[in-house]
Motif scaffolding. Structure first.
Motif, PDB file in Angstrom:
ATOM      1  N   ASP A 287     -45.339 -52.405  83.109  1.00 26.02           N
ATOM      2  CA  ASP A 287     -43.871 -52.744  83.122  1.00 26.02           C
ATOM      3  C   ASP A 287     -42.890 -51.585  83.574  1.00 26.02           C
ATOM      4  O   ASP A 287     -42.014 -52.064  84.741  1.00 26.02           O
ATOM      5  N   ALA A 288     -43.308 -50.385  83.426  1.00 28.79           N
ATOM      6  CA  ALA A 288     -42.612 -49.233  83.854  1.00 28.79           C
ATOM      7  C   ALA A 288     -42.752 -49.257  85.513  1.00 28.79           C
ATOM      8  O   ALA A 288     -41.851 -48.613  86.134  1.00 28.79           O
ATOM      9  N   LEU A 289     -43.948 -49.616  85.913  1.00 28.98           N
ATOM     10  CA  LEU A 289     -43.781 -49.561  87.531  1.00 28.98           C
ATOM     11  C   LEU A 289     -43.604 -50.669  88.189  1.00 28.98           C
ATOM     12  O   LEU A 289     -43.592 -50.714  89.534  1.00 28.98           O
ATOM     13  N   GLY A 290     -43.173 -51.717  87.369  1.00 31.76           N
ATOM     14  CA  GLY A 290     -42.799 -52.976  87.965  1.00 31.76           C
ATOM     15  C   GLY A 290     -43.749 -53.971  88.723  1.00 31.76           C
ATOM     16  O   GLY A 290     -43.584 -54.594  89.638  1.00 31.76           O
ATOM     17  N   ILE A 291     -44.993 -53.859  87.942  1.00 29.43           N
ATOM     18  CA  ILE A 291     -46.172 -54.556  88.429  1.00 29.43           C
ATOM     19  C   ILE A 291     -46.648 -55.414  87.454  1.00 29.43           C
ATOM     20  O   ILE A 291     -46.537 -55.012  86.233  1.00 29.43           O
ATOM     21  N   PRO A 292     -46.683 -56.914  87.824  1.00 29.64           N
ATOM     22  CA  PRO A 292     -47.268 -57.771  86.779  1.00 29.64           C
ATOM     23  C   PRO A 292     -48.489 -57.423  86.184  1.00 29.64           C
ATOM     24  O   PRO A 292     -49.443 -57.076  86.618  1.00 29.64           O
ATOM     25  N   PHE A 293     -48.499 -57.580  84.893  1.00 26.36           N
ATOM     26  CA  PHE A 293     -49.719 -57.124  84.000  1.00 26.36           C
ATOM     27  C   PHE A 293     -50.668 -58.303  84.156  1.00 26.36           C
ATOM     28  O   PHE A 293     -51.908 -58.157  84.367  1.00 26.36           O
ATOM     29  N   ALA A 294     -50.125 -59.492  83.952  1.00 24.56           N
ATOM     30  CA  ALA A 294     -50.889 -60.816  84.203  1.00 24.56           C
ATOM     31  C   ALA A 294     -51.539 -60.677  85.589  1.00 24.56           C
ATOM     32  O   ALA A 294     -50.984 -60.637  86.610  1.00 24.56           O
ATOM     33  N   GLY A 295     -52.987 -61.337  85.434  1.00 23.47           N
ATOM     34  CA  GLY A 295     -53.485 -61.462  86.988  1.00 23.47           C
ATOM     35  C   GLY A 295     -53.878 -60.272  87.776  1.00 23.47           C
ATOM     36  O   GLY A 295     -54.323 -60.094  88.707  1.00 23.47           O
TER      37      GLY A 295
ATOM     38  N   GLY B 243     -66.966 -49.794  89.257  1.00 21.96           N
ATOM     39  CA  GLY B 243     -66.127 -50.561  88.120  1.00 21.96           C
ATOM     40  C   GLY B 243     -66.045 -50.037  86.733  1.00 21.96           C
ATOM     41  O   GLY B 243     -67.381 -49.700  86.235  1.00 21.96           O
ATOM     42  N   GLY B 244     -65.060 -49.617  86.231  1.00 22.76           N
ATOM     43  CA  GLY B 244     -64.882 -49.362  84.746  1.00 22.76           C
ATOM     44  C   GLY B 244     -64.657 -50.314  83.765  1.00 22.76           C
ATOM     45  O   GLY B 244     -64.284 -51.325  84.041  1.00 22.76           O
ATOM     46  N   GLY B 245     -64.904 -49.889  82.603  1.00 27.00           N
ATOM     47  CA  GLY B 245     -64.696 -51.088  81.453  1.00 27.00           C
ATOM     48  C   GLY B 245     -66.092 -51.548  80.886  1.00 27.00           C
ATOM     49  O   GLY B 245     -67.002 -51.753  81.455  1.00 27.00           O
ATOM     50  N   ASN B 246     -65.725 -51.864  79.593  1.00 26.58           N
ATOM     51  CA  ASN B 246     -67.248 -52.301  78.818  1.00 26.58           C
ATOM     52  C   ASN B 246     -67.163 -53.504  78.438  1.00 26.58           C
ATOM     53  O   ASN B 246     -68.364 -53.958  77.852  1.00 26.58           O
ATOM     54  N   SER B 247     -66.314 -54.507  78.601  1.00 28.06           N
ATOM     55  CA  SER B 247     -66.357 -55.905  78.146  1.00 28.06           C
ATOM     56  C   SER B 247     -67.077 -56.528  79.070  1.00 28.06           C
ATOM     57  O   SER B 247     -67.524 -56.100  80.385  1.00 28.06           O
ATOM     58  N   ASP B 248     -67.403 -57.844  78.767  1.00 28.79           N
ATOM     59  CA  ASP B 248     -68.326 -58.440  79.529  1.00 28.79           C
ATOM     60  C   ASP B 248     -67.653 -59.197  80.900  1.00 28.79           C
ATOM     61  O   ASP B 248     -68.315 -58.831  81.795  1.00 28.79           O
ATOM     62  N   ARG B 249     -66.243 -59.172  80.700  1.00 34.21           N
ATOM     63  CA  ARG B 249     -65.524 -59.449  82.119  1.00 34.21           C
ATOM     64  C   ARG B 249     -65.422 -58.319  82.934  1.00 34.21           C
ATOM     65  O   ARG B 249     -65.525 -58.411  84.136  1.00 34.21           O
TER      66      ARG B 249
ATOM     67  N   SER C 250     -47.632 -50.649  72.898  1.00 32.87           N
ATOM     68  CA  SER C 250     -47.346 -52.051  72.567  1.00 32.87           C
ATOM     69  C   SER C 250     -49.160 -52.774  72.892  1.00 32.87           C
ATOM     70  O   SER C 250     -49.089 -53.912  72.528  1.00 32.87           O
ATOM     71  N   SER C 251     -49.724 -51.922  73.439  1.00 32.44           N
ATOM     72  CA  SER C 251     -51.012 -52.495  73.879  1.00 32.44           C
ATOM     73  C   SER C 251     -52.365 -51.730  73.237  1.00 32.44           C
ATOM     74  O   SER C 251     -52.118 -50.566  72.727  1.00 32.44           O
ATOM     75  N   THR C 252     -53.435 -52.396  72.989  1.00 31.78           N
ATOM     76  CA  THR C 252     -54.555 -51.951  72.364  1.00 31.78           C
ATOM     77  C   THR C 252     -55.439 -51.008  73.285  1.00 31.78           C
ATOM     78  O   THR C 252     -55.682 -51.705  74.360  1.00 31.78           O
ATOM     79  N   TYR C 253     -55.765 -49.777  73.005  1.00 33.69           N
ATOM     80  CA  TYR C 253     -56.474 -48.993  73.782  1.00 33.69           C
ATOM     81  C   TYR C 253     -57.907 -49.474  73.545  1.00 33.69           C
ATOM     82  O   TYR C 253     -58.411 -49.325  72.470  1.00 33.69           O
ATOM     83  N   PRO C 254     -58.832 -49.930  74.360  1.00 33.95           N
ATOM     84  CA  PRO C 254     -60.087 -50.506  74.202  1.00 33.95           C
ATOM     85  C   PRO C 254     -61.208 -49.681  74.049  1.00 33.95           C
ATOM     86  O   PRO C 254     -62.279 -50.159  73.730  1.00 33.95           O
ATOM     87  N   TYR C 255     -61.021 -48.403  74.019  1.00 35.39           N
ATOM     88  CA  TYR C 255     -62.113 -47.138  73.891  1.00 35.39           C
ATOM     89  C   TYR C 255     -62.201 -46.416  72.657  1.00 35.39           C
ATOM     90  O   TYR C 255     -62.516 -45.163  72.683  1.00 35.39           O
ATOM     91  N   SER C 256     -61.424 -47.039  71.530  1.00 32.75           N
ATOM     92  CA  SER C 256     -61.662 -46.241  70.338  1.00 32.75           C
ATOM     93  C   SER C 256     -61.464 -47.235  69.183  1.00 32.75           C
ATOM     94  O   SER C 256     -60.976 -48.400  69.531  1.00 32.75           O
ATOM     95  N   ASP C 257     -62.092 -46.868  68.196  1.00 42.09           N
ATOM     96  CA  ASP C 257     -61.901 -48.156  66.898  1.00 42.09           C
ATOM     97  C   ASP C 257     -60.607 -48.163  66.452  1.00 42.09           C
ATOM     98  O   ASP C 257     -60.390 -49.551  66.057  1.00 42.09           O
TER      99      ASP C 257
ATOM    100  N   TRP D 227     -55.023 -51.340  81.110  1.00 40.95           N
ATOM    101  CA  TRP D 227     -55.022 -51.838  79.762  1.00 40.95           C
ATOM    102  C   TRP D 227     -53.625 -51.557  79.101  1.00 40.95           C
ATOM    103  O   TRP D 227     -53.378 -52.589  78.031  1.00 40.95           O
ATOM    104  N   SER D 228     -52.803 -50.880  79.762  1.00 35.05           N
ATOM    105  CA  SER D 228     -51.414 -50.324  79.017  1.00 35.05           C
ATOM    106  C   SER D 228     -50.343 -51.327  79.765  1.00 35.05           C
ATOM    107  O   SER D 228     -49.989 -51.253  80.837  1.00 35.05           O
ATOM    108  N   GLU D 229     -49.968 -52.379  78.910  1.00 42.43           N
ATOM    109  CA  GLU D 229     -48.589 -53.388  79.745  1.00 42.43           C
ATOM    110  C   GLU D 229     -47.551 -52.628  79.917  1.00 42.43           C
ATOM    111  O   GLU D 229     -46.799 -52.939  80.738  1.00 42.43           O
ATOM    112  N   ASP D 230     -47.398 -51.450  78.696  1.00 42.06           N
ATOM    113  CA  ASP D 230     -46.040 -50.676  79.024  1.00 42.06           C
ATOM    114  C   ASP D 230     -46.035 -49.931  80.423  1.00 42.06           C
ATOM    115  O   ASP D 230     -45.067 -49.647  81.115  1.00 42.06           O
TER     116      ASP D 230
END
Length: 286
Positions: A129-137, A185-191, A47-54, A123-126
């Motif tokens: 959710d499976a691990l019982g950890i909040p995605f937000a924050g 730190g990994g990730g390509n976004s400004d944040r 249900s989540s968008t993978y950020p490292y592919s078109d 990046w994967s909210e699924d």
């Protein structure tokens, strides 16, 4: 410029004989780092968008074997003596930071100071959710966990109290072999780049689609570091390009990139792995 190899832990790269021969041959041929990523959970229809592919989808099938990266890299550490080892990346907010501090320090001890802890926020909210950890924050939780882990590595006994984790007068051993075990730190976004400037010892830019993207991201990272009174030259900067070219190496070096990471899946047989590593080394390593 050093060259890393990101191919262990997934699919054929999860088999012990493939890890063994790939790690040994990569060290023999002058690779600087073996990288290993993480997903605890995969789903057939994300249900989540993978950020490292078109197309927003991860190329690894959900049915593929995917080793725990600490287990995989510890196995690689046991058959090598000089090549560095790095998680690229482990999803820190999915883990208890006290356990993570022990895992990372244990690997650093067993590898005699060859480990770098590459982390991301996930990046994967699924998966969360499976691990019982909040995605937000999760970004704020990650920063908090970084500070907690560094406290555990530095202090004995250690105390830390925050919104996400608290402990008082505890002892977690072993301490890392390195006096300052690097956290990238990994990730390509400004944040993501902002997070690197805030607390990172380096950046792992993954699957960047062009040299133009590398230049742009490094420009942004330089600006964030300057805002924080830091010098980007003090960071370990590793990048992986989707379609790297040997002609890019000179510019990457001029841009201050420390390491070019080659992302590729190892073949199915140990003999083929030797030829595979040799072919990459012949092309890339002077």
């Amino acid at each position: 410029m050093r060259f890393g190899l990101h191919g262990l832990g997934i699919g054929s790269g999860s088999r012990p004989e493939i890890i063994d021969v790939t790690a040994r041959q990569a060290e023999r041929r002058g690779f600087g780092t073996l990288w290993c990523g993480e997903h605890v959970v995969m789903v057939d229809d994300s249900s989540s968008t993978y950020p490292y592919s078109d197309d927003g989808r991860i190329a690894v099938p959900a049915t593929a074997d995917w080793l725990d990266p600490f287990t995989c890299l510890t196995y690689a550490a046991a058959v090598t003596s000089t090549i560095h080892l790095a998680t690229g990346v482990v999803l820190l907010p999915e883990h208890n930071p006290v356990i993570m501090a022990k895992q990372a320090a244990s690997l650093d001890r067993l590898s005699e100071g060859r480990f770098r802890l590459g982390i991301g926020i996930g990046w994967s909210e699924d998966e969360f959710d499976a691990l019982g950890i909040p995605f937000a924050g999760r970004a704020a939780r990650t920063a908090d966990y970084v500070h907690a882990i560094r406290t555990l590595w530095r202090d004995d006994p250690a105390t830390y109290d925050s919104r996400y984790i608290s402990f008082h007068n505890i002892r977690v051993h072993p301490k890392p072999t390195q006096s300052h075990l690097p956290i990238l730190g990994g990730g390509n976004s400004d944040r993501a780049l902002r997070r690197v400037a805030d607390w990172g010892d380096g950046w792992y830019g993954f699957n960047l689609d062009s040299m133009s993207a590398v230049r742009d991201r490094l420009h942004r990272l330089t600006g964030f570091c300057t805002d924080d009174g830091r010098d980007i030259a003090d960071l370990h900067v590793a990048v992986a390009l989707r379609t790297p070219a040997r002609a890019d190496v000179a510019e990457l070096t001029d841009l201050g990139v420390t390491e070019l990471v080659l992302v590729d899946a190892p073949p199915d047989s140990p003999d083929e792995c030797i030829n595979w590593v040799d072919g990459l080394a012949d092309r890339w390593i002077p």
